[in-house]
Design a protein around this motif. Sequence first.
Motif, PDB file in Angstrom:
ATOM      1  N   LYS B  14      34.555  34.648  53.667  1.00 26.18           N
ATOM      2  CA  LYS B  14      35.984  34.587  53.325  1.00 26.18           C
ATOM      3  C   LYS B  14      36.789  35.506  54.253  1.00 26.18           C
ATOM      4  N   LEU B  15      37.581  34.913  55.095  1.00 29.24           N
ATOM      5  CA  LEU B  15      38.394  35.682  56.034  1.00 29.24           C
ATOM      6  C   LEU B  15      39.366  36.598  55.299  1.00 29.24           C
ATOM      7  N   ILE B  16      39.865  36.089  54.168  1.00 27.05           N
ATOM      8  CA  ILE B  16      40.883  36.850  53.437  1.00 27.05           C
ATOM      9  C   ILE B  16      40.317  38.189  52.945  1.00 27.05           C
ATOM     10  N   ALA B  17      38.988  38.197  52.663  1.00 27.12           N
ATOM     11  CA  ALA B  17      38.383  39.450  52.206  1.00 27.12           C
ATOM     12  C   ALA B  17      38.471  40.518  53.289  1.00 27.12           C
ATOM     13  N   TRP B  18      38.445  40.077  54.541  1.00 29.05           N
ATOM     14  CA  TRP B  18      38.508  41.038  55.649  1.00 29.05           C
ATOM     15  C   TRP B  18      39.901  41.644  55.778  1.00 29.05           C
ATOM     16  N   LEU B  19      40.899  40.939  55.226  1.00 34.21           N
ATOM     17  CA  LEU B  19      42.224  41.569  55.152  1.00 34.21           C
ATOM     18  C   LEU B  19      42.163  42.763  54.203  1.00 34.21           C
ATOM     19  N   GLY B  20      41.442  42.564  53.095  1.00 30.53           N
ATOM     20  CA  GLY B  20      41.236  43.670  52.161  1.00 30.53           C
ATOM     21  C   GLY B  20      40.471  44.804  52.825  1.00 30.53           C
ATOM     22  N   VAL B  21      39.419  44.442  53.568  1.00 29.42           N
ATOM     23  CA  VAL B  21      38.641  45.460  54.292  1.00 29.42           C
ATOM     24  C   VAL B  21      39.559  46.219  55.255  1.00 29.42           C
ATOM     25  N   ALA B  22      40.405  45.447  55.967  1.00 32.60           N
ATOM     26  CA  ALA B  22      41.309  46.079  56.950  1.00 32.60           C
ATOM     27  C   ALA B  22      42.287  47.025  56.274  1.00 32.60           C
ATOM     28  N   SER B  23      42.822  46.619  55.121  1.00 40.40           N
ATOM     29  CA  SER B  23      43.804  47.490  54.449  1.00 40.40           C
ATOM     30  C   SER B  23      43.128  48.757  53.932  1.00 40.40           C
ATOM     31  N   VAL B  24      41.931  48.608  53.363  1.00 42.15           N
ATOM     32  CA  VAL B  24      41.198  49.795  52.889  1.00 42.15           C
ATOM     33  C   VAL B  24      40.850  50.689  54.082  1.00 42.15           C
ATOM     34  N   MET B  25      40.436  50.057  55.172  1.00 36.39           N
ATOM     35  CA  MET B  25      40.048  50.821  56.365  1.00 36.39           C
ATOM     36  C   MET B  25      41.240  51.622  56.897  1.00 36.39           C
ATOM     37  N   LEU B  26      42.387  50.970  57.031  1.00 35.83           N
ATOM     38  CA  LEU B  26      43.553  51.655  57.605  1.00 35.83           C
ATOM     39  C   LEU B  26      44.031  52.784  56.693  1.00 35.83           C
ATOM     40  N   CYS B  27      44.048  52.493  55.385  1.00 35.72           N
ATOM     41  CA  CYS B  27      44.528  53.519  54.458  1.00 35.72           C
ATOM     42  C   CYS B  27      43.570  54.714  54.432  1.00 35.72           C
ATOM     43  N   SER B  28      42.272  54.447  54.381  1.00 33.14           N
ATOM     44  CA  SER B  28      41.343  55.584  54.329  1.00 33.14           C
ATOM     45  C   SER B  28      41.353  56.343  55.648  1.00 33.14           C
ATOM     46  N   ILE B 394      51.106  56.379  49.630  1.00 28.13           N
ATOM     47  CA  ILE B 394      51.253  55.198  50.492  1.00 28.13           C
ATOM     48  C   ILE B 394      49.973  54.371  50.431  1.00 28.13           C
ATOM     49  N   SER B 395      48.845  55.081  50.333  1.00 30.22           N
ATOM     50  CA  SER B 395      47.563  54.372  50.302  1.00 30.22           C
ATOM     51  C   SER B 395      47.362  53.577  49.016  1.00 30.22           C
ATOM     52  N   MET B 396      48.196  53.868  48.021  1.00 24.42           N
ATOM     53  CA  MET B 396      48.123  53.064  46.804  1.00 24.42           C
ATOM     54  C   MET B 396      48.435  51.606  47.127  1.00 24.42           C
ATOM     55  N   VAL B 397      49.115  51.421  48.260  1.00 15.37           N
ATOM     56  CA  VAL B 397      49.383  50.064  48.733  1.00 15.37           C
ATOM     57  C   VAL B 397      48.073  49.294  48.850  1.00 15.37           C
ATOM     58  N   ALA B 398      47.022  50.014  49.265  1.00 15.71           N
ATOM     59  CA  ALA B 398      45.717  49.356  49.417  1.00 15.71           C
ATOM     60  C   ALA B 398      45.262  48.762  48.094  1.00 15.71           C
ATOM     61  N   ILE B 399      45.487  49.516  46.995  1.00 17.13           N
ATOM     62  CA  ILE B 399      45.084  49.011  45.676  1.00 17.13           C
ATOM     63  C   ILE B 399      45.839  47.728  45.364  1.00 17.13           C
ATOM     64  N   VAL B 400      47.163  47.782  45.601  1.00 15.82           N
ATOM     65  CA  VAL B 400      47.988  46.607  45.307  1.00 15.82           C
ATOM     66  C   VAL B 400      47.552  45.441  46.195  1.00 15.82           C
ATOM     67  N   LEU B 401      47.292  45.766  47.474  1.00 15.63           N
ATOM     68  CA  LEU B 401      46.912  44.715  48.409  1.00 15.63           C
ATOM     69  C   LEU B 401      45.570  44.095  48.010  1.00 15.63           C
ATOM     70  N   ALA B 503      38.456  55.533  48.270  1.00 16.05           N
ATOM     71  CA  ALA B 503      38.799  54.192  48.763  1.00 16.05           C
ATOM     72  C   ALA B 503      38.001  53.125  48.011  1.00 16.05           C
ATOM     73  N   ILE B 504      36.721  53.418  47.757  1.00 12.44           N
ATOM     74  CA  ILE B 504      35.896  52.442  47.030  1.00 12.44           C
ATOM     75  C   ILE B 504      36.403  52.285  45.596  1.00 12.44           C
ATOM     76  N   VAL B 505      36.679  53.439  44.967  1.00 12.79           N
ATOM     77  CA  VAL B 505      37.188  53.394  43.584  1.00 12.79           C
ATOM     78  C   VAL B 505      38.528  52.669  43.543  1.00 12.79           C
ATOM     79  N   ALA B 506      39.383  52.935  44.550  1.00 12.06           N
ATOM     80  CA  ALA B 506      40.700  52.281  44.595  1.00 12.06           C
ATOM     81  C   ALA B 506      40.533  50.767  44.708  1.00 12.06           C
TER      82      ALA B 506
END
Lengths: 246, 530
Positions: B14-28, B394-401, B503-506
Amino acid sequence: MLKTTGLHKSYRMGRSLVSVLRGVSFTVDRGEFVVIRGASGSGKSTLLHLLGMLDIPDRGRIEFDGGDLLAAREAERRAYRNVQIGFVFQFYHLLPECNVLENVLMPQMVRHSFLGWRRVRSTVRGEAESIIERVGLAERITHRCNELSGGERQRVAIARALINRPAILLADEPTGNLDAKIGGGILGLLAGLNQGGQTLIMVTHDSAVADHAHRRVHLVDGVLRKSEETDELATPSRIGRREVPL
Amino acid sequence: MYKWFLAARYLRTKLIAWLGVASVMLCSAMVLVVLSVMGGFLDTVRERARGLHSEIILEGGTLQGFPFYDEFGELLKVELPDMVERTTPAIYSYGIFREPRTTWTKPTRVVGVRLDEYVKVNSFRAGLHYERYFPGTTSLGLQGLSVVGTDPATGRFKLPESLARANARWRAAEKDQEAVAAFDADPFLPAPVDRLVSMEVGERVFAADMGEPRFSGPDLPGVIVGCDLLNERRPDGNFNRYLARGAPVALTLMPLTPMGNPFGEPPIKMVLRYVDDSRTGIFEIDSLQTYVDFDILQDRLAMSPQPAVDGGMTSARTNQLLVGLKKGVDINIARDQISEAWERFTMSKVPTVSRVDATNLRLAKAYTWEDLQRSFIAAVEKEKVLVTFLFGLISMVAIVLVGCIFYMIVEKKTRDIGILKSIGASSQGVAGLFILYATVVGLVGSVLGVLLGSEVVWHINEIQDLLASMSPQLRVWSPEIYSFDKIPNAVKTVDAIGVGVVAIVASMIGSLIPARIAARVWPVAALRYE
């Protein structure tokens, strides 16, 4: 083996309540091939879903081997769905991310925990390969579903339904989405399974398909109108319990 | 088993999951960079604040100071032999610093120290500029002007013998060969002996002429000047010096009586030789302080014994007694014990000393270096917490994303959920599948984020140099403001692990609502249509 008594089921559509089943009672014996016929909207699929515990009736009773399924705990109903029932759907309903083997193995994966799976993996894999070979897809075992034809997908769905050696196979219009020739092949496969002792309940409105059954059940507006046997020699009481050869 | 299998499979397909990975990666990565830089900033501030004084400071609390400091220092070594390593007094006063050849003046805090003792209780020596290249040559005592001569045979400049030997010692001991090469490339700038100001600015400046290398001129006390007080700081964090080492500078002082009144008229003026400049790394100190010999300053400030009106002599006074502790001694325990010792000492002295001395004794208190710098360190600590909190927010954005992405995934996977339930999967199991999926997304994202963040932190100075080379406005770290040459670039393991875990918990938290929706999917509805 499977007995329903006074099943009622209705759905809310907007403000109105639509009664789909209105007191359905019937019995299926072990090894029997029962066809449920009826027009669109007559409640055939709903009855099948209730028999498979995918849904709960408003009223009535469903017994499996003498046990009241509606009184059972949720975990027991899940085990019933997983072990005793094998579903074959009109639209195959395979997991698109998985290949043929993985789709067939999925009920076993649901059945076992992470650690439990490690213990049974090789055995179950062998069984899955055997079933896949039996449904004629040995060459397609690593193919994804989108690489298969409609008939092949339905064979995968049948193999998946058989992997846990279910007591009852529930088939909801299994040939409804296939042309006559391929549908005939699927029907032959299912009939063959029944010949081997597999209890089979099939929903269809195709009279030609119904000719293969021991017994036809007609649903008209949610009510069972008549039940007729089609092959006197093949009635389940005379067949007795036979293991499904896999 | 199906949860593990499908979570891994969905992640792969799922490509979309990598968007989640990218957002978690950037925020962390962002939080780790902020945490590391601010944490490094705080650690550096603490380290430098610690190096300013000694572990324990007996602070007079007044400008006129307190008496009997040497006696108490000796007493401490006897009473607390396992705790106290050494003591040294320090005088703090205020004055006007003046470079005599110009009209250039600045206010200064004048610190009187016994240099040989002072450098043993703190890290003052490490911040001395000329002392690094000419070890052992920085002194606050009387000294002449060091003049670089010219070798008649080669026509090249030649250092006085003592400086040349000191420089050879540095070369032999210096591990940083780049520093040696830089010194050789540009050893010093010559300044005419009559002006003592070089035509250009550079790292080191010496008086020079065509004569023999020598020490000349009247012997004057040395003074160490805060690097920002006299020199011009360059954008790279180093300094432009123009005044020759040994050039005379003037300090105007205001002596006080033990009562705190001005002592005599007019204010006294001292002429001293600029022998070195000091860099503590704290701009407020480096732009204000000058260091002179303790005994000379004590004498000029009339803090040495003076004739009293009653015919006796006043006691010598200091403003601080710096106490160096032995290794491994807890500074808070040491402070408490030294406080108690001081109280006993004060009580024993009060009956026999003048009322003024008794008052000044009572005003003195023992502090740890952290106590004295608490307001400064606390400000940086608060800044760190605030910045980390803001970036964490700001990183809470990752949770929302992650929540949005998983909501979309659940929407697309409704039929799969129906299939799984039809073959016996439970609602909790389906919810667990999506939470596990999000956890895997969070795990991959946080690992990549920690790696990315660490790389950014490790190379943050190169990144800034690159940005600054593109446009000077992009230089965000100003050594003039922060007093540090380089942006702190160390990543603490505990920070990296902490950011990863959060980040994992978020991600898990972000998936809770979609997982709940997945659990509630009605299989019959999910399977009804293709």
